[in-house]
Motif scaffolding. Structure first.
Motif, PDB file in Angstrom:
ATOM      1  N   ALA A 160       0.957  -1.165  -0.227  1.00 34.75           N
ATOM      2  CA  ALA A 160      -0.045   0.093   0.103  1.00 34.75           C
ATOM      3  C   ALA A 160       0.874   1.250   0.052  1.00 34.75           C
ATOM      4  N   SER A 161       0.167   2.530  -0.234  1.00 34.34           N
ATOM      5  CA  SER A 161       1.131   3.539  -0.475  1.00 34.34           C
ATOM      6  C   SER A 161       0.148   4.770  -0.031  1.00 34.34           C
ATOM      7  N   PHE A 162       0.799   5.820   0.296  1.00 30.48           N
ATOM      8  CA  PHE A 162       0.021   7.039   0.666  1.00 30.48           C
ATOM      9  C   PHE A 162      -0.574   7.681  -0.293  1.00 30.48           C
ATOM     10  N   ASP A 163      -1.693   8.316  -0.595  1.00 30.87           N
ATOM     11  CA  ASP A 163      -2.165   9.009  -1.630  1.00 30.87           C
ATOM     12  C   ASP A 163      -2.007  10.364  -1.411  1.00 30.87           C
ATOM     13  N   ILE A 164      -0.817  11.034  -2.162  1.00 26.65           N
ATOM     14  CA  ILE A 164      -0.133  12.405  -1.784  1.00 26.65           C
ATOM     15  C   ILE A 164      -0.121  12.929  -3.426  1.00 26.65           C
ATOM     16  N   HIS A 165      -0.580  14.183  -3.418  1.00 22.06           N
ATOM     17  CA  HIS A 165      -0.495  14.998  -4.533  1.00 22.06           C
ATOM     18  C   HIS A 165       0.782  15.070  -4.958  1.00 22.06           C
ATOM     19  N   PRO A 166       1.184  15.138  -6.205  1.00 25.84           N
ATOM     20  CA  PRO A 166       2.258  15.102  -6.993  1.00 25.84           C
ATOM     21  C   PRO A 166       3.068  16.370  -6.569  1.00 25.84           C
ATOM     22  N   SER A 167       2.582  17.410  -6.078  1.00 22.87           N
ATOM     23  CA  SER A 167       3.306  18.717  -5.853  1.00 22.87           C
ATOM     24  C   SER A 167       3.592  18.588  -4.085  1.00 22.87           C
ATOM     25  N   ALA A 168       3.239  17.620  -3.484  1.00 21.12           N
ATOM     26  CA  ALA A 168       3.612  17.365  -1.972  1.00 21.12           C
ATOM     27  C   ALA A 168       4.599  16.381  -1.743  1.00 21.12           C
ATOM     28  N   VAL A 169       4.856  15.674  -2.918  1.00 16.43           N
ATOM     29  CA  VAL A 169       5.626  14.322  -2.980  1.00 16.43           C
ATOM     30  C   VAL A 169       6.776  14.696  -2.186  1.00 16.43           C
ATOM     31  N   TYR A 170       7.777  15.947  -2.944  1.00 14.55           N
ATOM     32  CA  TYR A 170       9.093  16.054  -2.391  1.00 14.55           C
ATOM     33  C   TYR A 170       9.134  16.757  -1.222  1.00 14.55           C
ATOM     34  N   PRO A 171       8.315  17.771  -0.805  1.00 12.81           N
ATOM     35  CA  PRO A 171       8.308  18.433   0.615  1.00 12.81           C
ATOM     36  C   PRO A 171       8.158  17.367   1.492  1.00 12.81           C
ATOM     37  N   ILE A 172       7.443  16.461   1.503  1.00 11.60           N
ATOM     38  CA  ILE A 172       7.096  15.357   2.508  1.00 11.60           C
ATOM     39  C   ILE A 172       8.207  14.584   2.456  1.00 11.60           C
ATOM     40  N   PHE A 173       8.915  14.241   1.569  1.00 13.10           N
ATOM     41  CA  PHE A 173      10.004  13.217   1.201  1.00 13.10           C
ATOM     42  C   PHE A 173      11.302  14.213   2.034  1.00 13.10           C
ATOM     43  N   ILE A 174      11.575  15.441   1.918  1.00 11.61           N
ATOM     44  CA  ILE A 174      12.577  16.104   2.343  1.00 11.61           C
ATOM     45  C   ILE A 174      12.349  16.220   4.034  1.00 11.61           C
ATOM     46  N   MET A 175      10.969  16.557   4.437  1.00  9.64           N
ATOM     47  CA  MET A 175      10.511  16.654   5.890  1.00  9.64           C
ATOM     48  C   MET A 175      11.144  15.027   6.709  1.00  9.64           C
ATOM     49  N   GLY A 176      10.523  14.115   5.982  1.00  9.94           N
ATOM     50  CA  GLY A 176      10.840  13.075   6.236  1.00  9.94           C
ATOM     51  C   GLY A 176      12.332  12.373   6.677  1.00  9.94           C
ATOM     52  N   LEU A 177      13.110  12.774   5.574  1.00 13.49           N
ATOM     53  CA  LEU A 177      14.474  12.644   5.640  1.00 13.49           C
ATOM     54  C   LEU A 177      15.190  13.630   6.653  1.00 13.49           C
ATOM     55  N   LEU A 178      14.858  14.853   6.761  1.00 12.20           N
ATOM     56  CA  LEU A 178      15.345  15.499   8.137  1.00 12.20           C
ATOM     57  C   LEU A 178      14.842  14.982   9.402  1.00 12.20           C
TER      58      LEU A 178
END
Length: 314
Positions: free
Chosen positions: A16-34
């Motif tokens: 399963a995956s999160f249903d994320i808007h394309p524009s929010a993918v990289y901000p969420i990725f960077i926040m998770g990485l930090l």
């Protein structure tokens, strides 16, 4: 037949995956990485302080050493793979990797109450039996307590996963964004899971009842001892040494409760349910080093002394 069915599950499963808007993918990725970076650095800092500073070479901190180790296991086993799936949108995982992730996550979840119980017992002996502390909390006793906490957790979780071996698997879809025992059991071919469910509930009850009992016993006796002690400084010191453990205990209980409740309400969206399921693997590894860094005086002093030495040498 069972062998042929199980062989197909040595390859790749959909997850399963999160249903994320394309524009929010990289901000969420960077926040998770930090978030992951902060957790790793701060937990490693606690480990390095305990390992290198002589002032922290005490039974209390030898036991505490297990907590950041466990936090690193929890957040590293879960978050990086979820973040990769968010960006790559591959949403596949090999069955062995899925089992390994599930095993590590269950080890992490089970170790928390055992470690907190061990720390509570140490504080009970230190505050309620101060004259006998060194004779009770010997290096051998401390090693035994740590081994018991990890050994009991490992044995209970190992049996939980060994019970899956007998289950035939026909499905190839993991219903959560990370692998756990429940998701792996959902791959079954309509098998009777009564034994698995009973054992899962039994070890959850056992872990919770035994560890909470130890902590309630310890902190109740500590409270009584503090109330009997007429010296305000001694009371304050006793409370401060337990405060971090008590905060961590309540934080664990609250997060675990939210996680359990998220699976009990069918109206909750899959994104919200998956996010709640991840909370226990995110919140504790991020907040624990902050709690122990701020509320444990010896760690705080050791940290600033290390910074001061670094400035002098620089």
């Amino acid at each position: 037949m069972m062998d042929s069915v199980n062989q197909s599950f040595s390859s790749v499963l959909r997850i399963a995956s999160f249903d994320i808007h394309p524009s929010a993918v990289y901000p969420i990725f960077i926040m998770g990485l930090l978030l992951h970076f902060f957790s790793v650095v701060s937990n490693l800092a606690i480990l390095v302080l305990i390992a290198t500073q002589r002032t922290l070479r005490k039974p209390m901190f030898y036991i505490l050493f297990s907590l950041p180790v466990n936090d690193l296991i929890g957040i590293t086993a879960m978050l990086p793979r979820v973040l990769v799936d968010i960006v790559v949108i591959k949403n596949t995982v090999s069955y062995p990797a899925c089992v390994l992730q599930a095993f590590l996550l269950h080890m992490y979840g089970g170790a928390i109450p055992f470690i907190l119980a061990a720390m509570a017992f140490d504080r009970y002996v230190a505050i309620c039996k101060p004259l006998r502390y060194n004779t009770i909390m010997t290096p051998l006793a401390v090693a035994g307590i740590i081994s018991l906490a990890w050994g009991a957790d490992f044995a209970l979780v190992l049996v939980l996963f060994l019970l899956q071996v007998r289950i035939r698997k026909c499905k190839n879809y993991i219903i959560n964004v990370f692998c756990d025992n429940f998701s792996l059991l959902s791959l079954n071919c309509g098998e009777d899971l009564t034994i698995n469910n009973i054992y899962g509930l039994a070890i959850t009850a056992f872990m919770h009842i035994t560890t909470v009992s130890v902590q309630l016993f310890s902190y109740t006796h500590i409270l009584v001892t503090c109330l009997k002690n007429k010296q305000s400084d001694a009371k304050s010191k006793a409370v401060n040494t337990c405060l971090a453990q008590i905060i961590a205990f309540f934080l664990f209980e609250i997060v675990a409760l939210f996680t359990i409740l998220s699976y009990r309400f069918p109206n909750i969206s899959s994104n919200a349910r998956n996010a709640c399921g991840m909370m226990i693997f995110l919140i504790l590894p991020v907040l624990n080093p902050i709690i122990y860094g701020m509320k444990t005086k010896d760690i705080r002093i050791a940290f600033f002394q290390l910074l001061k030495k670094g400035k002098v040498s620089w």
